[in-house]
Design an enzyme around this catalytic site. Structure first.
Site, short mmCIF file in Angstrom:
data_model
loop_
_atom_site.label_atom_id
_atom_site.label_comp_id
_atom_site.label_asym_id
_atom_site.label_seq_id
_atom_site.Cartn_x
_atom_site.Cartn_y
_atom_site.Cartn_z
N GLU A 1 53.07 7.77 9.35
CA GLU A 1 53.61 8.96 8.53
C GLU A 1 54.89 9.12 8.68
OE1 GLU A 1 51.14 12.63 9.42
OE2 GLU A 1 49.52 11.51 8.31
N GLU B 1 43.64 7.56 8.60
CA GLU B 1 43.22 8.70 8.88
C GLU B 1 42.48 9.57 7.70
OE1 GLU B 1 46.20 11.25 10.87
OE2 GLU B 1 47.15 9.48 12.13
C1 FCB Z 1 48.55 13.39 10.95
C2 FCB Z 1 48.88 12.89 12.12
C3 FCB Z 1 47.80 12.79 13.33
C4 FCB Z 1 46.91 14.05 13.28
C5 FCB Z 1 46.45 14.39 12.02
C6 FCB Z 1 45.70 15.60 11.94
O1 FCB Z 1 49.39 14.18 10.32
O2 FCB Z 1 49.08 11.65 11.85
O3 FCB Z 1 48.31 12.48 14.45
O4 FCB Z 1 47.54 15.17 13.88
O5 FCB Z 1 47.62 14.56 11.15
#
Ligand code: FCB
Length: 448
Positions: free
Chosen positions: A166, A355
Site C-alpha cells: 500500500e 488483503e
Molecule cells: C490495510 C493494511 C493492513 C490492515 C488493513 C485493515 O490498509 O495493509 O495492515 O491494517 O488495512
C-alpha cells in the site's frame, strides 16, 4: 456440493504484518521502527496502544501455525520487520532477526503452508527516518540492500514475494495527513515518498531477477473501485481524477512506465511540478509475475469545487449502505468491477487479492463461540464477486483474508477486529471465530 467452485490450485491464504502482530519490539537486537516511535508518542494511537507486545507472535508463532493448519490455510502472507534484520537500517544484519524468519518459514513449509513474504509493511527503521526516511532517495538503496539480504536467506524456500504494501497509504496517511508514522503533513513530501516507494519496488524486482530467485514477485497497492455520484459530467470527471490519484498513480508506472497525465496536471495546478527520469520509470515498470492488491470497500465521488482536491466522497449516497466497524461501506460488486478494470486496462495480469476482510465488533457468546455472522457474510459476498470475475476470464490466482488474527490496527490500536481468530489481549489466548470455521470449509471444498 458447493455451488461456487474455485479453480484448482486457487491460493487460499490469510495475511498479517510484522508490526501488527509480533510484539517483542526490543528483543534479540531488533532496532526501533517508525511505528515504535509513532505509537510511543502520546496522542497518536487510540487509547495509547502500541505494538510492543501485540499478539506476541514472535514467541507464539508455533501455536499460530498450528491454528493455521487447523483452518487449512494454504498460504500465509506475513511481513518482515526491517529493523529486526537491520537495526540501524543498513550495515550489519542481525542474525537473530534472520533466524526468527527462517524458523517461521521452515515451520510453515513443514506444515504444508506456502509462505508469502511482504518486504515492507510500513515499519521503516527509525534510524533511516532520521536520515529523511522515504523522502530521501538513498532509502531506496537501503531497501535494495535489505531485500538482497532477505533474498539471500529465504529466496530459495519462499515462492511468493511482495515488495511494498500500500504505497498510497504510506504516502497519504503517513506523509500528507500525518495520521500514520512518521506523522508528516506535506503534499510535496508525500509525492516524493510515493515515487521512492515505487522506485524501491523496481530495485527489489531487478535484484530478484539478477539473483535468479526461483519465485514470483509483485507489489500490493490498495485499490478500490470509484463510482461517480451521478451521471453528471463533472461527477464523472471528478471520479476519473480521484481514481487516477489513488490508483492509476501506482498502476500506470508499473504497467505503462508513466504517471497519469490528469494527476500530474492536478498537482501542477497546486504548484507542484513533478518530473521523473526515464531510468526510474524503466525500473518501476519491469515486468512483475503478478499484481497483488488490497481491497476492502468502494468509493462514490462527487465534484466539489470547495474541497482542496476538487472532489469529495458522496456521503448522501453511502449513508444508506451497510458499513463495517471501520466505517467502510460493504460493496462487494466493487471488487468485481475492480477486477474487471484491472484485467481490461492493464493487460490481463495475474492477480492476487492480498488483503480483504472486515472489522466488526465481536462477542464471545455464552456457548463460548464467537458468532461473527457479519464477517462471514462479508467474506462470502466478496468471494462470490471474486468468483464471478474468474468466470468472466480474470486471471485471479489467490485470496488472502485479512486477517488471520485480531491485531494492532495502526492508529486505531486494538479497537478494530479483523481476525478470523480472536485474540484475548490479556491472556494471549487464541480462539477460532465462526468465520474461521466457515473459511475452513471453503478451503476444504475449494468453494462454497
Ligand atoms: C490495510 C493494511 C493492513 C490492515 C488493513 C485493515 O490498509 O495493509 O495492515 O491494517 O488495512
Amino acid at each position: 456440493m458447493p455451488t461456487i467452485n474455485f479453480p484448482k490450485d486457487f491460493i487460499w491464504g490469510s495475511a498479517t504484518a510484522a508490526y501488527q502482530i509480533e510484539g517483542a519490539y526490543n528483543e534479540d537486537g531488533r532496532g526501533e521502527s517508525i511505528w515504535d516511535r509513532f505509537s510511543h508518542t502520546p496522542g497518536n494511537i487510540e487509547n495509547g496502544h502500541t505494538g510492543d507486545i501485540a499478539c506476541d507472535h514472535y514467541h507464539r508463532y508455533e501455536e499460530d501455525i498450528k491454528i493455521m493448519k487447523e483452518i487449512g490455510i494454504k498460504s500465509y502472507r506475513f511481513s518482515i520487520s526491517w529493523p529486526r534484520i537491520f537495526p540501524e537500517g543498513t550495515g550489519q544484519p542481525n542474525q537473530k532477526g534472520l533466524d526468527f524468519y527462517k524458523r517461521l518459514t521452515n515451520l510453515l513449509l513443514e506444515n504444508g503452508i506456502t509462505p508469502a513474504i511482504t518486504l515492507y509493511h510500513w515499519d521503516l527503521p527509525q534510524k533511516l527516518q532520521d536520515k529523511g526516511g522515504w523522502k530521501n532517495r538513498d532509502t531506496t538503496d537501503y531497501f535494495a540492500e535489505y531485500s538482497e539480504e532477505i533474498f539471500k536467506n529465504l529466496g530459495d524456500i519462499v515462492p511468493i514475494w511482495i515488495t511494498q504494501n500500500e504505497p498510497r497509504v504510506v504516502s497519504l496517511l503517513g506523509h500528507f495527513l500525518g495520521i500514520h508514522a512518521p506523522g508528516i503533513k506535506d503534499l510535496r513530501t508525500s509525492l516524493e515518498v510515493s515515487h521512492h516507494l515505487m522506485l524501491s519496488h523496481g530495485k527489489a524486482v531487478k535484484l530478484f531477477r539478477e539473483m535468479n530467485i526461483n519465485g514470483q514477485i509483485g507489489i500490493a497497492p490498495n485499490l478500490s473501485y470509484h463510482y461517480p455520484a451521478s451521471q453528471k459530467p463533472e461527477d464523472i470527471a471528478a471520479t476519473e481524477l480521484s481514481f487516477s490519484i489513488d490508483a492509476r498513480w501506482y498502476l500506470d508506472p508499473l504497467f505503462k512506465g508513466s504517471y497519469p497525465e490528469d494527476a500530474l496536471e492536478h498537482y501542477k495546478n497546486k504548484g507542484i511540478e513533478l518530473s521523473f527520469s526515464q531510468d526510474d520509470l524503466k525500473l518501476i515498470s519491469q515486468p512483475m509475475d503478478f499484481l497483488a492488491f488490497n481491497n476492502y470497500s468502494s468509493s462514490f465521488i462527487k465534484y466539489d469545487p470547495t474541497s482542496e482536491s476538487g472532489y469529495t466522497g458522496a456521503d448522501s449516497i453511502v449513508e444508506n449502505f451497510e458499513k463495517t466497524d471501520m466505517g467502510w461501506i460493504v460493496y462487494p460488486e466493487g471488487l468485481y468491477d475492480l477486477l474487471m478494470l484491472l484485467d481490461r486496462d492493464y493487460g490481463k495480469p495475474n492477480l492476487i487479492i492480498s488483503e480483504n476482510g472486515a472489522a466488526f465488533k465481536d462477542e464471545i457468546s455464552s456457548n463460548g463461540r464467537i458468532e461473527d455472522i457479519k464477517r462471514t457474510q462479508y467474506l462470502k459476498d466478496y468471494l462470490t464477486q471474486a468468483h464471478r470475475a474468474i468466470q468472466d476470464g480474470v486471471n485471479l490466482k489467490g485470496y488472502y483474508l485479512w486477517s488471520f488474527m485480531d491485531n494492532f490496527e495502526w492508529a486505531y490500536g486494538y479497537n478494530k477486529k479483523f481476525g478470523i481468530v480472536h485474540v484475548d489481549l490479556e491472556t494471549q489466548e487464541r480462539k477460532i471465530k465462526d468465520s474461521g470455521y466457515w473459511y475452513k470449509e471453503v478451503i476444504k471444498n475449494n468453494g462454497f
